[in-house]
Motif scaffolding. Structure first.
Motif, short mmCIF file in Angstrom:
data_model
loop_
_atom_site.label_atom_id
_atom_site.label_comp_id
_atom_site.label_asym_id
_atom_site.label_seq_id
_atom_site.Cartn_x
_atom_site.Cartn_y
_atom_site.Cartn_z
N GLY A 145 76.56 48.63 -28.66
CA GLY A 145 75.54 48.85 -27.64
C GLY A 145 74.23 48.14 -27.89
N TYR A 146 74.06 47.53 -29.08
CA TYR A 146 72.81 46.83 -29.40
C TYR A 146 72.96 45.34 -29.12
N LEU A 147 71.92 44.74 -28.53
CA LEU A 147 71.94 43.32 -28.24
C LEU A 147 71.92 42.53 -29.55
N THR A 148 72.92 41.70 -29.78
CA THR A 148 73.01 40.96 -31.04
C THR A 148 72.97 39.45 -30.85
N GLN A 149 73.13 38.98 -29.61
CA GLN A 149 73.07 37.53 -29.41
C GLN A 149 72.74 37.18 -27.96
N VAL A 150 71.88 36.18 -27.81
CA VAL A 150 71.57 35.61 -26.50
C VAL A 150 71.86 34.12 -26.59
N ASN A 151 72.75 33.64 -25.75
CA ASN A 151 73.08 32.21 -25.70
C ASN A 151 72.52 31.60 -24.42
N GLU A 152 71.84 30.49 -24.57
CA GLU A 152 71.22 29.81 -23.44
C GLU A 152 71.80 28.40 -23.30
N LYS A 153 72.10 28.02 -22.06
CA LYS A 153 72.49 26.65 -21.76
C LYS A 153 71.56 26.12 -20.67
N ILE A 154 70.86 25.05 -20.98
CA ILE A 154 69.99 24.41 -20.00
C ILE A 154 70.79 23.27 -19.37
N MET A 155 71.06 23.40 -18.10
CA MET A 155 71.93 22.45 -17.42
C MET A 155 71.14 21.20 -17.04
N PRO A 156 71.78 20.03 -17.13
CA PRO A 156 71.09 18.79 -16.71
C PRO A 156 70.84 18.80 -15.21
N ARG A 157 69.78 18.13 -14.81
CA ARG A 157 69.50 18.03 -13.38
C ARG A 157 70.61 17.28 -12.66
#
Length: 298
Positions: A145-157
């Motif tokens: 129940g605890y947040l352990t990871q945030v993954n971000e992907k920045i997409m190309p224009r």
């Protein structure tokens, strides 16, 4: 009825007080179920005094509104004062839930959207971020129940040959309390991309009855893109105890940094203010940065 709601709120606060004063330190640290008092509003207010002529004083406010524990309204307001002139700039957020609350979309005043997919517990599992010129994708992972990871992907224009840029924020807990985060670090950026910065956290003895995230965590990239979701309770369980200190993991003989968080409470143990004090030392001199945030919870 209103009477019933008031009675239930009193019971929740009583349970909170019993847990806070009736447990030994060992029992608390072993893991205590955090009470969940009914909340309809949270307001955080901070006055920032200018440090020179021609620079404006600013009062910043964040106001959250809840119904049945779900976030229903959010407004960020800046009151800017220069000499005798005062201007109020308001940034409201439109919040729209999908069927059966399986999703929620946050839209700001310039049209930037964040659409979250929610699981059965009401926690976000992914988010599609779309502004006028950029798209980002986020996934959220949980352990017990605890947040352990945030993954971000920045997409190309669109039409660009740029590659997708990925960042990861990791969070570690011990018996329900946050002990560290590892995040992308701009100061450590190298020719091969971002470095990493580990920050360690210390929990105090005050139980986090009102489910407040640590302000530093809320401002940590890329979680800073999801501040409202964090305060909405959509990103996992809150830490069991309020955070009292944080510091970078790599101290040196020539530079140290430590931030302490001091909460003040009313007679019902409801937080009414937070002082954030950061001490910087380079071995020859020491400087401090102090902030005070007023807290209103209804």
């Amino acid at each position: 009825s209103d009477v019933y709601k008031r009675q239930m709120k009193k019971i929740a606060l009583l349970v909170c007080a019993i847990v806070m004063f009736g447990c030994s330190d060992d029992e608390e640290k072993a893991g205590t179920e955090v009470p969940d008092p009914e909340i309809s509003k949270m307001l955080f207010s901070e006055f920032c005094k200018s440090d020179g002529a021609g620079v404006s004083d600013v009062t910043k406010e964040e106001e959250f509104h809840y119904e049945d524990a779900w976030l229903t309204g959010y407004t960020y307001t800046q009151e800017v004062s220069i000499a005798d002139l005062t201007e109020i700039i308001s940034h409201p957020l439109t919040i729209q839930y999908g069927s059966n609350r399986s999703s929620v979309t946050f839209t700001d005043e310039i049209g930037t959207e964040r659409k979250y997919t929610l699981n059965e517990e009401g926690y976000a599992t992914q988010c599609e971020y779309a502004s006028l010129d950029q798209k980002r994708q986020y996934t959220f992972s949980y352990t017990e129940g605890y947040l352990t990871q945030v993954n971000e992907k920045i997409m190309p224009r669109e039409g660009s040959s740029d590659a997708v840029i990925s960042h990861t924020l990791s969070l570690q807990y011990d018996k329900g309390d946050l002990i560290s985060t590892t995040s992308p670090s701009l100061p450590n950026e190298s020719s091969t991309g971002y470095g990493e910065l580990q920050t360690n956290y210390e929990a105090g003895e005050d139980i986090n009855c009102y489910r407040l995230p640590c302000m530093l965590v809320a401002d940590t990239y890329p979680l800073s893109f999801h501040r409202e979701a964090l305060f909405a309770g959509m990103l996992g369980k809150p830490t069991q105890h309020l955070t009292t200190a944080s510091c970078p993991n790599e101290p040196s003989d020539t530079y140290t940094e430590r931030t302490e968080y001091t909460y003040n409470f009313d007679k019902n143990k409801k937080p009414v203010s937070l002082k954030i004090s950061t001490k910087y030392s380079n071995g020859k001199s020491t400087s401090y940065l102090n902030r005070t945030i007023s807290i209103t919870i209804e």
